[in-house]
Design a protein around this motif. Structure first.
Motif, PDB file in Angstrom:
ATOM      1  N   LEU A   1       0.692  58.894 -24.642  1.00 29.59           N
ATOM      2  CA  LEU A   1       1.657  58.806 -23.555  1.00 29.59           C
ATOM      3  C   LEU A   1       2.852  59.728 -23.810  1.00 29.59           C
ATOM      4  CD1 LEU A   1       2.216  57.158 -20.966  1.00 29.59           C
ATOM      5  CD2 LEU A   1       3.665  55.712 -22.363  1.00 29.59           C
ATOM      6  N   LEU A   2       3.347  59.704 -25.049  1.00 25.35           N
ATOM      7  CA  LEU A   2       4.514  60.516 -25.383  1.00 25.35           C
ATOM      8  C   LEU A   2       4.180  62.002 -25.368  1.00 25.35           C
ATOM      9  CD1 LEU A   2       6.096  58.474 -28.299  1.00 25.35           C
ATOM     10  CD2 LEU A   2       6.899  58.702 -25.948  1.00 25.35           C
ATOM     11  N   TRP A   3       2.937  62.304 -25.684  1.00 21.99           N
ATOM     12  CA  TRP A   3       2.526  63.698 -25.818  1.00 21.99           C
ATOM     13  C   TRP A   3       1.213  63.872 -25.049  1.00 21.99           C
ATOM     14  CZ3 TRP A   3       0.202  66.206 -30.776  1.00 21.99           C
ATOM     15  CH2 TRP A   3       0.190  67.607 -30.618  1.00 21.99           C
ATOM     16  N   PRO A   4       1.311  63.993 -23.727  1.00 21.23           N
ATOM     17  CA  PRO A   4       0.113  63.964 -22.870  1.00 21.23           C
ATOM     18  C   PRO A   4      -0.938  65.000 -23.289  1.00 21.23           C
ATOM     19  CG  PRO A   4       2.109  63.942 -21.555  1.00 21.23           C
ATOM     20  CD  PRO A   4       2.542  64.158 -22.970  1.00 21.23           C
ATOM     21  N   ARG A   5      -0.451  66.117 -23.808  1.00 21.82           N
ATOM     22  CA  ARG A   5      -1.382  67.165 -24.198  1.00 21.82           C
ATOM     23  C   ARG A   5      -2.410  66.652 -25.223  1.00 21.82           C
ATOM     24  NH1 ARG A   5      -4.411  69.762 -25.076  1.00 21.82           N
ATOM     25  NH2 ARG A   5      -4.822  71.973 -25.423  1.00 21.82           N
ATOM     26  N   SER A   6      -2.009  65.639 -25.997  1.00 22.00           N
ATOM     27  CA  SER A   6      -2.873  65.166 -27.071  1.00 22.00           C
ATOM     28  C   SER A   6      -3.911  64.161 -26.592  1.00 22.00           C
ATOM     29  CB  SER A   6      -2.027  64.501 -28.155  1.00 22.00           C
ATOM     30  OG  SER A   6      -1.542  63.255 -27.689  1.00 22.00           O
ATOM     31  N   GLU A   7      -3.806  63.733 -25.335  1.00 18.21           N
ATOM     32  CA  GLU A   7      -4.633  62.602 -24.912  1.00 18.21           C
ATOM     33  C   GLU A   7      -6.130  62.870 -25.067  1.00 18.21           C
ATOM     34  OE1 GLU A   7      -3.682  60.657 -21.280  1.00 18.21           O
ATOM     35  OE2 GLU A   7      -5.701  59.861 -21.032  1.00 18.21           O
ATOM     36  N   ARG A   8      -6.556  64.067 -24.641  1.00 15.18           N
ATOM     37  CA  ARG A   8      -8.002  64.320 -24.688  1.00 15.18           C
ATOM     38  C   ARG A   8      -8.512  64.440 -26.112  1.00 15.18           C
ATOM     39  NH1 ARG A   8      -9.854  68.567 -20.264  1.00 15.18           N
ATOM     40  NH2 ARG A   8      -7.989  69.624 -20.958  1.00 15.18           N
ATOM     41  N   VAL A   9      -7.657  64.979 -26.985  1.00 21.10           N
ATOM     42  CA  VAL A   9      -8.070  65.065 -28.391  1.00 21.10           C
ATOM     43  C   VAL A   9      -8.147  63.655 -28.980  1.00 21.10           C
ATOM     44  CG1 VAL A   9      -7.446  65.939 -30.652  1.00 21.10           C
ATOM     45  CG2 VAL A   9      -7.120  67.368 -28.628  1.00 21.10           C
ATOM     46  N   ILE A  10      -7.161  62.827 -28.647  1.00 24.56           N
ATOM     47  CA  ILE A  10      -7.161  61.456 -29.178  1.00 24.56           C
ATOM     48  C   ILE A  10      -8.382  60.690 -28.681  1.00 24.56           C
ATOM     49  CG2 ILE A  10      -5.985  59.231 -28.970  1.00 24.56           C
ATOM     50  CD1 ILE A  10      -3.373  60.654 -29.276  1.00 24.56           C
ATOM     51  N   THR A  11      -8.645  60.778 -27.375  1.00 22.40           N
ATOM     52  CA  THR A  11      -9.791  60.017 -26.875  1.00 22.40           C
ATOM     53  C   THR A  11     -11.092  60.593 -27.412  1.00 22.40           C
ATOM     54  OG1 THR A  11      -9.710  61.329 -24.852  1.00 22.40           O
ATOM     55  CG2 THR A  11      -8.717  59.164 -24.753  1.00 22.40           C
ATOM     56  N   GLY A  12     -11.141  61.902 -27.594  1.00 19.94           N
ATOM     57  CA  GLY A  12     -12.342  62.516 -28.152  1.00 19.94           C
ATOM     58  C   GLY A  12     -12.612  62.037 -29.568  1.00 19.94           C
ATOM     59  N   LEU A  13     -11.575  62.066 -30.406  1.00 18.67           N
ATOM     60  CA  LEU A  13     -11.714  61.580 -31.777  1.00 18.67           C
ATOM     61  C   LEU A  13     -12.089  60.105 -31.792  1.00 18.67           C
ATOM     62  CD1 LEU A  13      -8.798  63.147 -33.834  1.00 18.67           C
ATOM     63  CD2 LEU A  13     -11.240  63.293 -34.311  1.00 18.67           C
ATOM     64  N   ALA A  14     -11.402  59.351 -30.923  1.00 13.08           N
ATOM     65  CA  ALA A  14     -11.657  57.913 -30.872  1.00 13.08           C
ATOM     66  C   ALA A  14     -13.113  57.653 -30.487  1.00 13.08           C
ATOM     67  CB  ALA A  14     -10.722  57.247 -29.868  1.00 13.08           C
ATOM     68  N   LEU A  15     -13.611  58.453 -29.543  1.00 12.83           N
ATOM     69  CA  LEU A  15     -15.008  58.277 -29.124  1.00 12.83           C
ATOM     70  C   LEU A  15     -15.954  58.557 -30.286  1.00 12.83           C
ATOM     71  CD1 LEU A  15     -17.193  57.883 -26.947  1.00 12.83           C
ATOM     72  CD2 LEU A  15     -17.105  60.346 -26.596  1.00 12.83           C
ATOM     73  N   LEU A  16     -15.658  59.636 -30.997  1.00 16.84           N
ATOM     74  CA  LEU A  16     -16.521  60.024 -32.113  1.00 16.84           C
ATOM     75  C   LEU A  16     -16.589  58.891 -33.145  1.00 16.84           C
ATOM     76  CD1 LEU A  16     -18.001  62.640 -32.274  1.00 16.84           C
ATOM     77  CD2 LEU A  16     -16.262  63.522 -33.814  1.00 16.84           C
ATOM     78  N   VAL A  17     -15.435  58.338 -33.457  1.00 18.33           N
ATOM     79  CA  VAL A  17     -15.411  57.240 -34.434  1.00 18.33           C
ATOM     80  C   VAL A  17     -16.139  56.015 -33.870  1.00 18.33           C
ATOM     81  CG1 VAL A  17     -13.913  55.693 -35.740  1.00 18.33           C
ATOM     82  CG2 VAL A  17     -13.282  58.083 -35.460  1.00 18.33           C
ATOM     83  N   PHE A  18     -15.955  55.794 -32.555  1.00 19.35           N
ATOM     84  CA  PHE A  18     -16.617  54.656 -31.912  1.00 19.35           C
ATOM     85  C   PHE A  18     -18.135  54.816 -31.955  1.00 19.35           C
ATOM     86  CE2 PHE A  18     -17.847  52.297 -27.968  1.00 19.35           C
ATOM     87  CZ  PHE A  18     -17.464  51.046 -28.419  1.00 19.35           C
TER      88      PHE A  18
END
Ligand SMILES: Nc1ncnc2c1ncn2[C@@H]1O[C@H](COP(=O)(O)OP(=O)(O)OP(=O)(O)O)[C@@H](O)[C@H]1O
Ligand SMILES: [Mg+2]
Lengths: 266, 531
Positions: free
Chosen positions: B95-112
C-alpha cells in the motif's frame, strides 16, 4: 452560535482551464470571481464541466492552466486550514458510520469541535430528525444527500461547495431546504458555490447565476440576482423572479444551440 | 421487495442469514444418516466407519485424541498469528509503495506454491525437533489467503471517500485510518475465515513429518496401522475443528461488521502479459526468490549436506554426471502425477460450476446449500485423503476423486456467489423484457459468474497440487509426492530440493496460465473486470 466561523473568502479564478489526461477538454480558460459571503449558482448542461470546476476550486483536481486563489492564497492553504467543505454530487457517506458518525468524522478530519446539540440541530435542519443513528444503507438517496449537506455545514466552513446537493431530494423537501439552508449561510456569511440543474433553484438560492456552455465549459452568461431576501417559497412566482428564470433558460438554450444546432431547432 | 432495497443489496444478506438457520442443520443430518447407512452396509469392506463407530472410538480414546488436538491447536494458533501478521505487513508495504505490489504478490504466490509436504522435512532438518516446522507450515498455509483479500480490501473504497478526506485537508494517513482500514475490515475477516482452518491443516501437514505429538502424528500412525476407526475419528475431529473455526470467525465478523464478509478467492487478474512492466516484475520476482533462497542458506550457515542452494539444484538437474537420470526420475514422477492432477482439477472445477448453475435455478435449494458448502469448503480435505484412498483404492479413481473434491468446494462456492451477485439493475432490465430464467442465466448470470469462477480456478491450482502430493506422500506411493517422500527418507536432498523447486515453479506457472485464459475469456464476457 457564531463562534469559530472561518471568515468567508473571495475566490478568484484566473484563466482557469482543465484538459484531462485522456485529452478531454472539460473547462476552457475561465476568469471568474466569486464574491466573499455571497452565493453563486453554476448552471449548465450535463457533462459540461461543472463538477470539474468545483473540484479544482476545492483543490481536489489540479488545473491544467491558470490559477485559483481563495482569500488570496492557493486552495491548498485553505485545505490545510480545513477552511472549506464540499457536498459531493455522490453523497459519499461512509457506510459503517451513522448519520451522526459521518458528521463527527468530518469534524475530526477538520479538527473542529461541535456540541452534540449543534449536530442535532443540523440533522433536524436537513429533515433527518430521528435518523441520527441510522446508517446510510438504510437511508433513501435523497436522505443521504441531506446527510451530506449537514456534514458539509458542520465544520462551519468559510467556503461551501455544493455539487447538485438536491439531485435526489423530492420536490417538497427541496423547497423546504431551499428555505432553510440560505438562512444558515446568510447568518454565517459563507461564500457558497452551488452547482444545480434546476434553474428556478439557482435563481431562488443565489445572488448570481453563471450559465455555462456545453463541454468544454465556457461562461455564456453572468446574471446577477437582485431579489430581496429572505425569499419566501412563492418568491419564484414573482414577476422579477420569473423574468430572471426565463433569462437563464434563454441563455442556457443559446449555449446549447451554439454547440448543438439540430437539438435546439426542434 | 422494493427497488430501493434491491439497490443496496440488503435482501441478499438478510436472505442468507435467514436461510442459515435450519437448512445447513438439515443438510448435516441427511449427510450423517447417509454416512451411517453406508457404514453399516459396507462394514465388510473395513474402510468405512459409521458415525456411531467413530463416536464410540472418540469416547474410548478421548484422552489420546484431546492431547493431540491440544498440541495441534497450539501450533495452528501460533502459525495463524505469524502468517496473518506477515500478511498484514506485506499488504502495508504494497500500500505504501504501490510499485512493489506485483513483486510482493508474485513472491507470495511462489512461496504459496511450495509443496507443503516436502517443505515439512526440509524445515524439520532446519528446526530440529519441536514445533518449528508445524508452526512454519501453518503460517505458510495462511498468509496468502489473507494477503490477497486484504490487498483487494485496501483498494475497495471509492475515490470519493478519499476526496472527502482530502477536502478537509488531511493526507494519506487519515485516509488509511478513517477509510482504508475500515473498508478493508470485511476483506480481512474473509481472509481470516479461510485462514483459520487452513492453519490447522498446515499444522497437521507439518506433523506428518517427524513430529512427536499431534493430530498429524496420529493420522500417520492410523494409516500405517490401517486403523479405520482411528483414521475416521481423526478426520472427523479435524473437520469439526475446521468448521468451528470458520463459523467462529464468521460470528465474530458479524459482531464487528455491518454485513457478512464478502466472498473473495483471489485478487483480480492483473494484466501483465504484454506490458514490459509485467516482464520486469516477473524477472524481479524470480531474482528475489533465488536471492532470498541462497541468502537464507548463507545467513543461517546451513549444512550444505541438506541445504541446497539454487546452484546445487541447477547442478543436480543440469551439470552433474547423473543429471539426466535425476531429470528422468523427476519427469516420470511428474507425468505420473499429472495424469491424476489434470483430470481431477478440471472435473472439480466443472462440477462446482455445474452444481452452482443448477442450484441457482432452484433458489430455495441454493440458499440452503450455500452456508453448508461454505462451511464444507473449510474442511481440511487433505486430512481425509487417506480415507478417500482407503475408500476408492490406490488407483486412478481415488486420487482423481480426491483432487476433484479439493477443487470442487471453492469452485462451487465462488460460482454460486458470482451467480447470485448478478447486478440487480441489469436483472431488473431483463425482468422488464419478461426474459425467461434461461435467458437471464445465459446472458447475465453466467457472465457475472465468470470472474469468481476464474478466481477460484487460480487458487485451486496450488490447492490441488497440495491435495495430490499429500495423497501420494501418505497413501498411494506413486507420483511426485511419493518421490519427495522417498527422497526425504533416503536423505537424497538433491532430489528433494529439485522436486520442490520444480513443483513450485509448475504450480506458479499453472496459476499464471489459468490467469491468461481468464484474461482472454473476461475480455469477451466481462471486460469491466479488466479495467
Ligand atoms: N477524471 C476524469 N478523467 C477524464 N475525464 C473526466 C474526468 N472527470 C470528468 N471527466 C470528463 O469531463 C467532462 C466534464 O465532467 P463533469 O463531471 O465536470 O461534468 P458536470 O458538468 O459536472 O456534469 P453533470 O451535470 O452530469 O454532473 C465530462 O466529459 C467527463 O467525461
Ligand atoms: Mg457533476
Amino acid at each position: 452560535m457564531a463562534h469559530d466561523v472561518t471568515p468567508p473568502p473571495e475566490v478568484v479564478c484566473t484563466s482557469l482551464a482543465k484538459t484531462f489526461a485522456g485529452g478531454t477538454e472539460a473547462v476552457r480558460p475561465i476568469d471568474l470571481t466569486f464574491a466573499a459571503g455571497r452565493t453563486t449558482a453554476l448552471v449548465g448542461p450535463s457533462g459540461c464541466g461543472k463538477s470539474t470546476l468545483l473540484r479544482m476550486v476545492a483543490g481536489l483536481e489540479n488545473p491544467s492552466a491558470g490559477r485559483i486563489e481563495i482569500g488570496g492564497a492557493p486552495p491548498r492553504a485553505t485545505l490545510r486550514r480545513a477552511g472549506l467543505s464540499v457536498a459531493f454530487q455522490d453523497p459519499s457517506l461512509l457506510p459503517w458510520r451513522s448519520v451522526r458518525g459521518n458528521i463527527e468524522l468530518a469534524l475530526t478530519l477538520a479538527r473542529r469541535k461541535a456540541g452534540a446539540s449543534e449536530i442535532d440541530q443540523l440533522i433536524d435542519l436537513v429533515g433527518l430528525d430521528g435518523f441520527a443513528e441510522t446508517r446510510p444503507a438504510e437511508l433513501s438517496g435523497g436522505m443521504r444527500q441531506r446527510a451530506a449537506i449537514a456534514r458539509a455545514l458542520a465544520t462551519r466552513p468559510g467556503l461551501l461547495l455544493l455539487d447538485e446537493p438536491f439531485g435526489a431530494v423530492d420536490e417538497l423537501t427541496r423547497r423546504q431546504l431551499a428555505q432553510d439552508l440560505p438562512r444558515i449561510w446568510e447568518a454565517r456569511g459563507t461564500t457558497t458555490i452551488l452547482v444545480t440543474h434546476s434553474v428556478s433553484e439557482a435563481v431562488l438560492l443565489s445572488d448570481r447565476v453563471i450559465v455555462l456552455s456545453p463541454r468544454p465549459a465556457e461562461i455564456v452568461a453572468d446574471i446577477p440576482v437582485d431579489l430581496p431576501r429572505p425569499r419566501p417559497e412563492d418568491a419564484a412566482r414573482t414577476e422579477a423572479a420569473g423574468a430572471l428564470i426565463d433569462r437563464v433558460f434563454a441563455e442556457l438554450s443559446k449555449g446549447m444551440a451554439a454547440s448543438n444546432p439540430p437539438l435546439a431547432a426542434q | 421487495m422494493t427497488n430501493a432495497a434491491a439497490g443496496t443489496g440488503r435482501p441478499l444478506a438478510t436472505g442468507r442469514r435467514g436461510a442459515g438457520g435450519y437448512g445447513p442443520m438439515l443438510g448435516v443430518l441427511v449427510l450423517l444418516a447417509g454416512w451411517e447407512l453406508a457404514g453399516q452396509l459396507l462394514t465388510e469392506a473395513f474402510v468405512l466407519a459409521a458415525p456411531s463407530e467413530v463416536a464410540l472410538y472418540l469416547v474410548r480414546d478421548w484422552q489420546l485424541m484431546s492431547r493431540a488436538l491440544g498440541v495441534t491447536l497450539g501450533n495452528a494458533a501460533a502459525g495463524f498469528v505469524i502468517g496473518n501478521v506477515a500478511a498484514v505487513a506485506l499488504a502495508g508495504v504494497a500500500l505504501l509503495w504501490p510499485r512493489s505490489e506485483r513483486v510482493i504478490t508474485g513472491l507470495a504466490l511462489l512461496v504459496f506454491c511450495l509443496p507443503l509436504v516436502a517443505t515439512g522435512p526440509i524445515l524439520r532438518v532446519f528446526f530440529g525437533p519441536g514445533p518449528g516446522p508445524q508452526i512454519a507450515l501453518a503460517a505458510l498455509a495462511v498468509y496468502y489467503t489473507t494477503l490477497i483479500p486484504l490487498l483487494v480490501g485496501l483498494r475497495a473504497a471509492p475515490d470519493s471517500w478519499f476526496d472527502l478526506v482530502r477536502s478537509y485537508g488531511r493526507g494519506p494517513m487519515s485516509a488509511l485510518v478513517h477509510v482504508r482500514a475500515m473498508a478493508a475490515l470485511p476483506y480481512l475477516f474473509t481472509g481470516l475465515q479461510i485462514a483459520a482452518p487452513a492453519a490447522f491443516l498446515g499444522a497437521m501437514v507439518g506433523e506428518f513429518t517427524g513430529a512427536e505429538r499431534g493430530m498429524g502424528v496420529l493420522t500417520v500412525r492410523a494409516i500405517r496401522a490401517l486403523d479405520v476407526e482411528m483414521t475416521w475419528g481423526l478426520a472427523t475431529v479435524a473437520t469439526a475443528v475446521a468448521i468451528l473455526a470458520y463459523v467462529g470467525i464468521g460470528a465474530l465478523a458479524r459482531r464487528v461488521l455491518l454485513e457478512a464478509p464478502p466472498v473473495i478467492l483471489a485478487a483480480p487478474a492483473v494484466a501483465t502479459g504484454r506490458r514490459l512492466g509485467g516482464w520486469i516484475d516477473t524477472g524481479l520476482v524470480i531474482l528475489l526468490a533465488l536471492g532470498g533462497w541462497a541468502g537464507a542458506i548463507w545467513a543461517f550457515g546451513l549444512n550444505p549436506f541438506f541445504a541446497k542452494g539454487p546452484g546445487d539444484v541447477l547442478d543436480a538437474l543440469v551439470f552433474a554426471p547423473d543429471a539426466a537420470a535425476t531429470r528422468a526420475t523427476i519427469g516420470a514422477a511428474l507425468a505420473e502425477s499429472a495424469v491424476y492432477l489434470i483430470p481431477g482439477y478440471i472435473a472439480g472445477l466443472l462440477a462446482g460450476a455445474a452444481l452452482a448453475i443448477l442450484l441457482i435455478l432452484v433458489p430455495a435449494v441454493a440458499s440452503t446449500a450455500m452456508p453448508l458448502a461454505i462451511a464444507l469448503r473449510s474442511v481440511p480435505i487433505v486430512t481425509t485423503a487417506p480415507l478417500i484412498v482407503l475408500l476408492l483404492g490406490r488407483g486412478a479413481v481415488g486420487t482423481i476423486f480426491l483432487v476433484a473434491v479439493m477443487v470442487f468446494f471453492p469452485s462451487f462456492v465462488a460460482c454460486l456467489q458470482g451467480l447470485r451477485q448478478a447486478p440487480g439493475q441489469v436483472m431488473a432490465v431483463f425482468d422488464s423484457y419478461a426474459a425467461g430464467p434461461l435467458a437471464r442465466l445465459v446472458r447475465v448470470r453466467i457472465p457475472a459468474m465468470l470472474p469468481a469462477f476464474f478466481a477460484a480456478a487460480r487458487m485451486a491450482v496450488p490447492a490441488s497440487v497440495l491435495a495430490l502430493t499429500v495423497a501420494e506422500w501418505l497413501a498411494t506411493g506413486s507420483g511426485i509426492g511419493s518421490l519427495m517422500a522417498l527422497s526425504a527418507s533416503l536423505s537424497d536432498y538433491d532430489m528433494l530440493w529439485s522436486s520442490v523447486v520444480l513443483v513450485s515453479a509448475l504450480s506458479a506457472l499453472g496459476y499464471v496460465l489459468v490467469g491468461a485464459v481468464e484474461r482472454r475469456v473476461l475480455a469477451i464476457y466481462a471486460p469491466e473486470q479488466l479495467a
